[in-house]
Write a protein that holds these residues in place. Structure first.
Motif, short mmCIF file in Angstrom:
data_model
loop_
_atom_site.label_atom_id
_atom_site.label_comp_id
_atom_site.label_asym_id
_atom_site.label_seq_id
_atom_site.Cartn_x
_atom_site.Cartn_y
_atom_site.Cartn_z
N HIS A 101 1.37 -1.23 0.11
CA HIS A 101 -0.33 0.01 -0.26
C HIS A 101 0.56 1.00 -0.49
O HIS A 101 1.80 1.50 -0.09
CB HIS A 101 -0.85 0.33 0.69
N ALA A 159 -5.02 4.83 -2.86
CA ALA A 159 -5.75 6.41 -3.27
C ALA A 159 -4.17 7.71 -3.65
O ALA A 159 -3.89 7.75 -3.28
CB ALA A 159 -6.32 6.56 -1.85
N TYR A 161 0.42 5.99 0.13
CA TYR A 161 0.01 6.96 0.03
C TYR A 161 0.82 8.07 0.43
O TYR A 161 1.57 8.39 1.73
CB TYR A 161 -1.46 6.53 1.46
N GLU A 209 -9.34 2.15 1.89
CA GLU A 209 -9.19 3.51 0.52
C GLU A 209 -9.81 4.11 0.56
O GLU A 209 -10.18 5.29 0.52
CB GLU A 209 -9.12 2.81 -1.02
N ALA A 245 -9.70 5.95 -5.58
CA ALA A 245 -8.43 4.60 -5.77
C ALA A 245 -8.78 3.73 -6.38
O ALA A 245 -9.67 3.18 -7.41
CB ALA A 245 -8.87 4.59 -4.23
#
Ligand SMILES: [Zn+2]
Length: 297
Positions: free
Chosen positions: A3, A191, A5, A216, A203
């Motif tokens: 992940h 996202a 971000y 998300e 996202a």
């Protein structure tokens, strides 16, 4: 690494006091997570991902509904009125078929995003992918005639799709999520532009886990990642994330791969998604710099 971000901060001056306005809070298309909100799911095939079968789509829709029920339950416990409606784009150019088709520039989502050392190049390429899909999705809806539904963002196909969705569903809260079928592969969910003032946020989810989908979704409304990631290279960043993990042991923005029913939303995340007007004393302290005086809404 599953992940990824990015966070941006803005300093806002109000009156004679300097307040820190966190860039993702009450920003962009998805401002505060409340009232009528559309989770607009777009299923996308590409040459390098598994094609979406009807079974895959139905089971993912079931997972999205589990996320939605959980989010609405959390809202109810916090006295927030929230009605999330799940809608999905159907590809009219294919007969009775749902998925859209768009290849990533470099095979996969992560392959494209991390192709160049300069991350903005990768983000631009994924943005382009999202715009190409959005253009096809927007054909479902009649041309938008309403002026008020347009965002202030720069005009591109994703922005135009969001304007049409706002017009069609009569709400500002449009959470646009693209789903790619990578369930058995090691692919990320991301996202984008949640703190941006020029690009609409969206996202891309490559996972059927309801916790990941809710995570998300919460990013789109301003929540931050609170777990240690390979991007936390500095010792200070690592130590504050560790403190957050300890203080909020059931936080969905931290423990994303657990059963959703064992997770909750921390006071820090509640402030970020607009459920609390201010951050209570002592909450989220490890993530907020001492000199910041956070804006109260
Ligand atoms: Zn995250």
């Amino acid at each position: 690494m599953k992940h990824f971000y990015l966070i941006f901060l803005f300093l806002t001056s109000i009156g004679c006091k300097n307040y820190t306005r966190i860039g993702s809070v009450r920003n962009n298309v998805c401002k505060t997570l409340e009232k009528k909100t559309i989770l607009y799911a777009v299923f996308v095939d590409s040459d390098a991902t598994h094609p979406w079968s009807e079974y895959d789509i139905n089971s993912t829709m079931d997972s999205i509904n589990i996320s939605i029920n959980w989010l609405e339950k959390q809202a109810q416990m916090n006295g927030v009125s929230l009605d999330i409606i799940l809608e999905r784009g159907e590809n009219l150019s294919k007969h009775n078929a749902i998925p859209f088709k768009e290849d990533f520039k470099y095979q996969t989502l992560s392959g494209t995003l991390f192709k160049f050392p300069d991350l903005t190049k990768g983000i631009n390429l994924v943005d382009q992918w999202s715009n190409n899909v959005s253009k096809d999705v927007a054909r479902i809806f009649p041309n938008d005639t309403s002026k008020i539904v347009l965002t202030t963002n720069k005009s591109n196909d994703r922005e135009r799709l969001i304007a049409k969705l706002r017009n069609n569903y009569k709400t500002d809260n449009i959470a646009l999520i693209f789903f790619i079928n990578n369930y058995f592969e090691n692919e990320i969910s991301v996202a984008f532009h949640t703190s941006s003032s020029s690009e609409t946020e969206y996202a891309v989810v490559s996972n059927k886990n309801p916790s990941v989908i809710a995570h998300e979704f919460l990013h789109l409304f301003g929540a931050w990642d609170l777990y240690l990631s390979p991007f936390d290279r500095k010792i200070f960043a690592k130590s504050k994330k560790r403190k957050a993990m300890k203080k909020y042991p059931t936080e969905i923005m931290t423990f994303t791969y657990r059963d959703i029913d064992s997770l909750s939303i921390s006071p820090l995340s509640k402030y970020l998604i607009g459920w609390d007007n201010k951050l209570a004393k002592g909450e989220g302290k490890m993530m907020i710099k001492r000199r910041w005086k956070l804006l109260e809404y």
